[in-house]
Write an enzyme that holds these catalytic residues in place. Structure first.
Site, short mmCIF file in Angstrom:
data_model
loop_
_atom_site.label_atom_id
_atom_site.label_comp_id
_atom_site.label_asym_id
_atom_site.label_seq_id
_atom_site.Cartn_x
_atom_site.Cartn_y
_atom_site.Cartn_z
CD GLU A 147 33.70 42.09 34.93
OE1 GLU A 147 34.38 42.90 34.27
OE2 GLU A 147 34.08 40.94 35.17
CG HIS A 198 38.57 35.71 43.55
ND1 HIS A 198 39.86 36.08 43.24
CD2 HIS A 198 38.03 35.27 42.38
CE1 HIS A 198 40.08 35.87 41.96
NE2 HIS A 198 38.99 35.38 41.41
#
Lengths: 423, 334
Positions: free
Chosen positions: B57, B126
């Protein structure tokens, strides 16, 4: 012994690296193998990384001990170009000396010299095209000088004065010069690495011909950014040159804390399937040749190159650092790869393009040039002039393209508070 | 259209209009994204404009900053908002401050898309709602749509914006509005008025809230999934609440908030993120600074708990109808 350990096993030990020499130690570089100048082969620019493994462990050198250019990496530059490079290296040193002194005189808060590392930015800048994009660290002021950027403009940034295009927002030496192909410098280390890869990817995606180059110190190769950048560069074969300036010291931490005891920094390339070169960073001709090779490779769509420039930080990390507290004073003077300016000077004298007289005249000329620029820059103020340099409202500008209500309100509040306080 | 189709349509419309827009992220290329938000884009615009990235990321955002320096307008996807943290430095220290530190010489016109929020049994990695963290950073804009129509119009505005925008997509409502009753069947978007989404270009300006329902008794400030929870609770309770969907947190539509609070005198803030230092705290502080004397009761905050999002107990964590109902009862009695 810690509780609960099994007593029939030897205790584990933790290795904490320690540099060879500390203050007061005599320095002996006898076990340092420079390799002979001219000994390393020059592969084709599209050579597969796997036939170049040795290049990550040897040292590309062009100038021998007599100042002669030897071997396959000799870039065979015109004498005028060599002298121009020499002059820019001398100018960089004069610039550094002058602003270091300015900091000591209280004219600015901070300064960083690149003494001993001038070749790694000057010679590299000469080997790149003027419109290639550079993503520098904080010791590549030489790139701006080599590209003919205004000394006054750079000094205004150091002084955060009225002439500072960055409106006094950045610490001294954190230049930004888009027109010079010089990306805004960050204080957070190695962040410029993936950014350079992104620029290179964008240029390739657009079918452009410009490439990108990034510089970081050996210490910041430990940052995640370095490794993310290498992954991206390798995966997309980005037209980028990733330079690691191994100057042996990251403030007071020696290169061993970035892994130098176990391998070279150029060898980082091998794990990523990239071309890797280890180069004598104090040999301007070797720096030029390696950069030129990597640039040609990038332009031929043959992929990125990681170059370790092996050099030495001859001065402190910054004006806030005292290297005599953590390393031997002899390291600098006994450095086996010498001084990049002295070596290039010796070479141009050896080929008959230069002499001591002209060199002395040049040294005086660059000092004069820097002094004149300094006068001009200081006429626009120095940091010590304090809060009067930039209109207060500029503090709230450029956070966003358009100022949102909360910043307008805060800007107004600041003006009101100053008015009430009579400032 | 559902939210995913609306987002896909926004990307499609913008990529067709501007050749400098590139879409990248983990799995966004051939596969079209794990939620299918980037489906068909690679086939339409080619591999150099829509491509998969390595799983870093930090690299995705760092490379995007460099692409901006070249002149592109990247729209990177971070597959789950929980995974933005490795990229935080590139986002906070680089993208957000590039314009400021270079005095406008370099800018980062990028839009970071990322599904966020809970309700899909994603466990603590998540499900998070990290929006408050980004609203704290000078130079970033934060946008959160609550329905397909807004999602497309806001995403187009975000992509056109010359500042870096964090665009959080509430994944619980990708396929249908969700009123917080996890034990009832979810209605698909097709039956919702906001599912009527034009195929063509349109934009919803950043910084403008939407009054979802007008009312006199209390103001409910919400965004994303929580808009639908509020709508459901208000209908079930039969209270005359004004529901404001903030849509963008930075820049914030303070005028809409003030106007509503002056009318109702009562405020409940609802968000899914943890309570302490959540965006509700900022809203409460702003309202007491600006509308204190019109308040008739202390501001209530309905939020997730100050714990990580638990996997099996996610419905006990989620600030659903029970928690909001109790808060409304309390504030209306005060």
């Amino acid at each position: 012994m810690a509780e609960g350990v099994r007593r029939n096993l030897p205790p584990l030990t933790l290795h904490v690296p320690e540099p060879k020499f500390r203050p007061g130690d005599a320095v002996d570089y006898a076990d340092f193998d420079r390799g002979a100048a001219g000994a390393v082969s020059r592969p084709a620019i599209d050579a597969s990384p796997d036939v170049m493994r040795d290049h990550a462990y040897s040292l590309v050198r062009v100038l021998d001990d007599d100042g002669k250019a030897v071997g396959p990496w000799d870039p065979r530059l015109e004498p005028e170009r060599l002298v121009a490079m020499l002059r820019h290296m001398a100018l960089t040193r004069a610039y550094d000396d002058r602003l270091y002194r300015a900091q000591r005189q209280g004219k600015t808060s901070f300064y960083m010299k690149c003494t001993g590392e001038e070749a790694t930015s000057i010679a590299a800048a000469y080997a790149l095209d003027r419109d290639d994009m550079c993503f520098p660290s904080y010791r590549q002021q030489g790139i701006l000088l080599a590209r003919g950027w205004s000394l006054v403009d750079m000094m205004c940034q150091v002084y955060s004065n009225r002439g500072d295009r960055l409106k006094g927002r950045q610490m001294p030496i954190m230049y930004s010069a888009r027109e010079a192909g010089f990306f805004s410098i960050s204080g957070n280390l190695a962040t410029q690495y993936p950014q350079a890869v992104g620029f290179a990817m964008a240029s390739a995606a657009k079918g452009d011909t410009r490439i990108a180059a990034a510089w970081c110190g050996e210490g910041s190769t430990a940052e995640g950014d370095f490794h993310s950048a290498c992954t991206f560069a390798s995966v997309y074969r980005a037209p980028v040159i990733l330079n690691v300036i191994n100057n042996q010291w990251a403030i007071s931490s020696f290169s061993g804390f970035a892994g130098a005891e176990n391998t070279t920094f150029a060898a980082r390339a091998i794990g990523y399937g990239m071309a890797g070169l280890r180069v004598d960073g104090n040999d301007a001709l070797a720096v030029y040749a390696a950069t030129e090779w990597a640039a040609e490779r990038a332009r031929a769509n043959a992929g990125p190159t990681l170059i370790e420039f092996f050099t030495y930080r001859a001065e402190g990390h910054s004006t806030s650092d005292d290297p005599t507290k953590y390393r031997s004073a002899e390291e600098n003077v006994k450095w086996p790869l010498g001084d990049p300016i002295a070596r290039l000077k010796e070479h141009v004298i050896a080929i008959g393009a230069w002499d001591e007289e002209r060199h002395a005249a040049m040294d005086k000329a660059v000092i004069d040039e820097v002094r004149t620029a300094q006068k001009e820059a200081e006429a626009m103020g120095i940091l010590a002039d304090g809060l009067l340099q930039h209109p207060f409202a500029t503090m709230f500008e450029d956070v966003f393209e358009e100022m949102p209500w909360h910043l307008k309100e805060q800007s107004q509040q600041m003006h009101d508070e100053r008015k009430k306080a009579g400032i | 259209m559902n939210m995913i189709q609306a987002i896909n349509s926004a990307l499609d419309v913008m990529m067709a209009r501007d050749p400098d827009i590139v879409v990248m992220g983990e799995d966004v290329g051939f596969f079209g994204g794990v939620f299918k938000a980037t489906e068909h884009l690679q086939a339409r615009y080619g591999k150099t404009r829509v491509f998969d990235t390595p799983i870093t990321e930090l690299g995705i955002i760092g490379v995007s900053v460099g692409m901006c320096a070249y002149g592109l307008r990247p729209v990177p996807e971070i597959q789950f908002a929980d995974y933005i943290y490795p990229a935080l430095d590139q986002l906070v220290s680089e993208a957000a401050r590039l314009r400021y530190r270079s005095a406008g010489e370099f800018t980062a016109p990028m839009t970071i898309r990322s599904p966020f929020g809970g309700g899909i049994f994603g466990g603590q990695t998540h499900s998070q709602s990290p929006e408050a963290m980004f609203t704290h950073v000078a130079g970033l804009k934060t946008v959160i749509p609550s329905n397909p129509y807004d999602a497309k119009g806001l995403l187009i505005a975000a992509i056109e914006d010359n500042d870096p925008v964090v665009f959080f997509e509430p994944k619980r409502i990708y396929n249908g509005p969700f009123d917080g009753h996890y034990d009832r069947p979810v209605t698909p978007w097709a039956k919702h008025p906001a599912a009527v989404v034009p195929e063509d270009y349109y934009r919803i300006p950043l910084g403008k809230a939407a009054v979802v329902r007008e009312g006199e008794a209390v103001t409910i400030l919400c965004y994303g999934t929580m808009v639908h929870v509020a709508v459901g609770v208000v209908a079930e309770m039969g209270v005359d609440a004004e529901i404001i969907d903030l849509r963008t947190l930075v820049p914030l539509d303070i005028a809409a908030i003030e106007a509503s609070v002056r009318k109702t005198g009562r405020v409940v803030v609802v968000h899914e993120a943890t309570k302490t230092s959540g965006f509700g705290a900022e809203l409460a502080a702003l309202i007491q600074e600006r509308c204190f004397y019109t308040l008739e009761a202390p501001i209530e905050r309905v939020t997730g708990w100050d714990t990580p999002y638990p996997h099996s107990l996610e419905w006990a964590y989620f600030p659903g109808p029970v928690r909001l109902t109790q808060a409304l009862e309390k504030i209306l009695e005060a």
